[in-house]
Design a protein around this motif. Structure first.
Motif, PDB file in Angstrom:
ATOM      1  N   ALA A 113       0.873  -2.950  -5.125  1.00  0.00           N
ATOM      2  CA  ALA A 113      -0.337  -3.324  -5.861  1.00  0.00           C
ATOM      3  C   ALA A 113      -1.052  -4.504  -5.203  1.00  0.00           C
ATOM      4  O   ALA A 113      -2.257  -4.682  -5.375  1.00  0.00           O
ATOM      5  CB  ALA A 113       0.022  -3.670  -7.302  1.00  0.00           C
ATOM      6  N   ASP A 118      -4.151   0.840   1.855  1.00  0.00           N
ATOM      7  CA  ASP A 118      -3.471   1.871   1.079  1.00  0.00           C
ATOM      8  C   ASP A 118      -2.002   2.060   1.471  1.00  0.00           C
ATOM      9  O   ASP A 118      -1.313   2.875   0.874  1.00  0.00           O
ATOM     10  CB  ASP A 118      -4.194   3.217   1.241  1.00  0.00           C
ATOM     11  CG  ASP A 118      -5.573   3.189   0.576  1.00  0.00           C
ATOM     12  OD1 ASP A 118      -5.728   2.412  -0.380  1.00  0.00           O
ATOM     13  OD2 ASP A 118      -6.457   3.924   1.023  1.00  0.00           O
ATOM     14  N   HIS A 253       2.882   6.754  -5.143  1.00  0.00           N
ATOM     15  CA  HIS A 253       1.936   5.642  -5.071  1.00  0.00           C
ATOM     16  C   HIS A 253       0.562   6.121  -4.619  1.00  0.00           C
ATOM     17  O   HIS A 253      -0.472   5.697  -5.151  1.00  0.00           O
ATOM     18  CB  HIS A 253       2.457   4.580  -4.109  1.00  0.00           C
ATOM     19  CG  HIS A 253       1.436   3.533  -3.761  1.00  0.00           C
ATOM     20  ND1 HIS A 253       0.969   2.616  -4.671  1.00  0.00           N
ATOM     21  CD2 HIS A 253       0.771   3.281  -2.611  1.00  0.00           C
ATOM     22  CE1 HIS A 253       0.072   1.837  -4.101  1.00  0.00           C
ATOM     23  NE2 HIS A 253      -0.062   2.221  -2.849  1.00  0.00           N
ATOM     24  N   ALA A 254       0.553   7.030  -3.622  1.00  0.00           N
ATOM     25  CA  ALA A 254      -0.732   7.546  -3.128  1.00  0.00           C
ATOM     26  C   ALA A 254      -1.485   8.292  -4.221  1.00  0.00           C
ATOM     27  O   ALA A 254      -2.703   8.136  -4.375  1.00  0.00           O
ATOM     28  CB  ALA A 254      -0.486   8.457  -1.930  1.00  0.00           C
ATOM     29  N   GLU A 256      -1.159   7.878  -7.492  1.00  0.00           N
ATOM     30  CA  GLU A 256      -1.616   6.905  -8.486  1.00  0.00           C
ATOM     31  C   GLU A 256      -2.840   6.144  -7.977  1.00  0.00           C
ATOM     32  O   GLU A 256      -3.759   5.842  -8.758  1.00  0.00           O
ATOM     33  CB  GLU A 256      -0.484   5.918  -8.795  1.00  0.00           C
ATOM     34  CG  GLU A 256       0.668   6.552  -9.580  1.00  0.00           C
ATOM     35  CD  GLU A 256       1.822   5.580  -9.766  1.00  0.00           C
ATOM     36  OE1 GLU A 256       1.685   4.407  -9.316  1.00  0.00           O
ATOM     37  OE2 GLU A 256       2.848   5.971 -10.333  1.00  0.00           O
ATOM     38  N   SER A 257      -2.876   5.855  -6.671  1.00  0.00           N
ATOM     39  CA  SER A 257      -4.005   5.126  -6.111  1.00  0.00           C
ATOM     40  C   SER A 257      -5.282   5.953  -6.179  1.00  0.00           C
ATOM     41  O   SER A 257      -6.368   5.428  -6.456  1.00  0.00           O
ATOM     42  CB  SER A 257      -3.721   4.744  -4.648  1.00  0.00           C
ATOM     43  OG  SER A 257      -2.579   3.908  -4.561  1.00  0.00           O
TER      44      SER A 257
END
Length: 259
Positions: A113, A118, A253-254, A256-257
């Motif tokens: 975060a 990214d 994570h990708a 969610e981003s």
């Protein structure tokens, strides 16, 4: 172990003394899951992370403590050693393991975060740590192999779980078990994977971002001093399991981003 029992235990174990209690400020935080996990922050000395395993069953803390101790003395672990927490105390009768506490460290999801781009900043160090782990336990490494159990992932038991697995599952995991058992094709594929499993090197076995700690450095959020924790599931296994687990975290994570 309750939070109010942590400081008296550390005093009895001579990891804290009365000066720490009187002159310093001590704060205990609880992050319990399957085990009782307590972080003891102290202003007069470095803090402690206490893992207390409930009674009954096989002690996974005993194996974890043994792995840390071997890493401290066995030259074969030299590359992996910087990525392991320091052990202060293992109490087998009380089933308590006391490790160093890196109070400023954050787990990988928190670091992601903070990242300036990214790509989560733990990627390169995590790859180095896993490479050091997977170099151990190869066929030529006889002493390490002898000290490690064969450790197939618990996921292979989803088609025919042992009774003790239900001790830690929640409603969602229970529903997943039911779904898998209702679909013979899924069960057949899981069984096929289990039959093809090969134990060729030391495997961490639980590479989740909650088990990857590092200290943020600078405004960019770049990480340093990465540490892999929770080696209770470690053993001889397939390194691809760890790599796949790490990749899953990055993919999650990708996604969610993007959202």
């Amino acid at each position: 172990m309750r939070a109010d029992e942590a400081v008296p235990y550390l005093v009895r174990s001579r990891l804290l003394d009365t000066k720490d209690v009187v002159r310093g400020e001590i704060r205990v935080t609880d992050s319990s899951s399957r085990n009782s996990n307590l972080s003891v922050h102290c202003t007069t000395r470095p803090g402690y992370f206490i893992k207390h395993e409930p009674p009954g069953g096989i002690s996974s803390l005993k194996f974890e403590a043994g792995l840390y101790r071997r890493a401290e003395t066995d030259g074969a672990y030299a590359r992996l050693r910087p990525f392991l927490p320091r052990v202060h105390l293992f109490d087998p009768e009380a089933r308590i393991l006391v490790l160093e506490l890196r109070a400023s460290a954050r787990h990988a999801k928190q670091l992601a975060a903070l990242a300036a781009d990214d790509v989560p900043p733990v990627a390169a160090e995590l790859a180095t740590a896993l490479a050091a782990c997977h170099d151990l336990g190869r066929s030529a490494d006889v002493s390490t192999c002898a000290a490690l159990p064969d450790m197939a992932p618990w996921a292979f038991e989803l088609t025919c779980p042992r009774p003790e697995i239900f001790r830690d599952v929640g409603p969602l995991q229970l529903e997943l078990l039911k779904t898998i058992q209702r679909h013979p094709l899924i069960a057949a594929r899981v069984d096929e994977l289990r039959q093809g499993w090969s134990s060729v090197a030391l495997m961490h076995g639980d590479v989740r971002w909650e088990n990857v700690l590092a200290e943020p450095a600078g405004r960019s959020g770049a990480a340093s001093n990465l540490m892999l924790i929770d080696w209770e599931c470690a053993g001889l296994g397939d390194p691809a399991w760890d790599v796949g687990s790490a990749l899953q975290a990055f993919l999650a994570h990708a996604i969610e981003s993007i959202s």
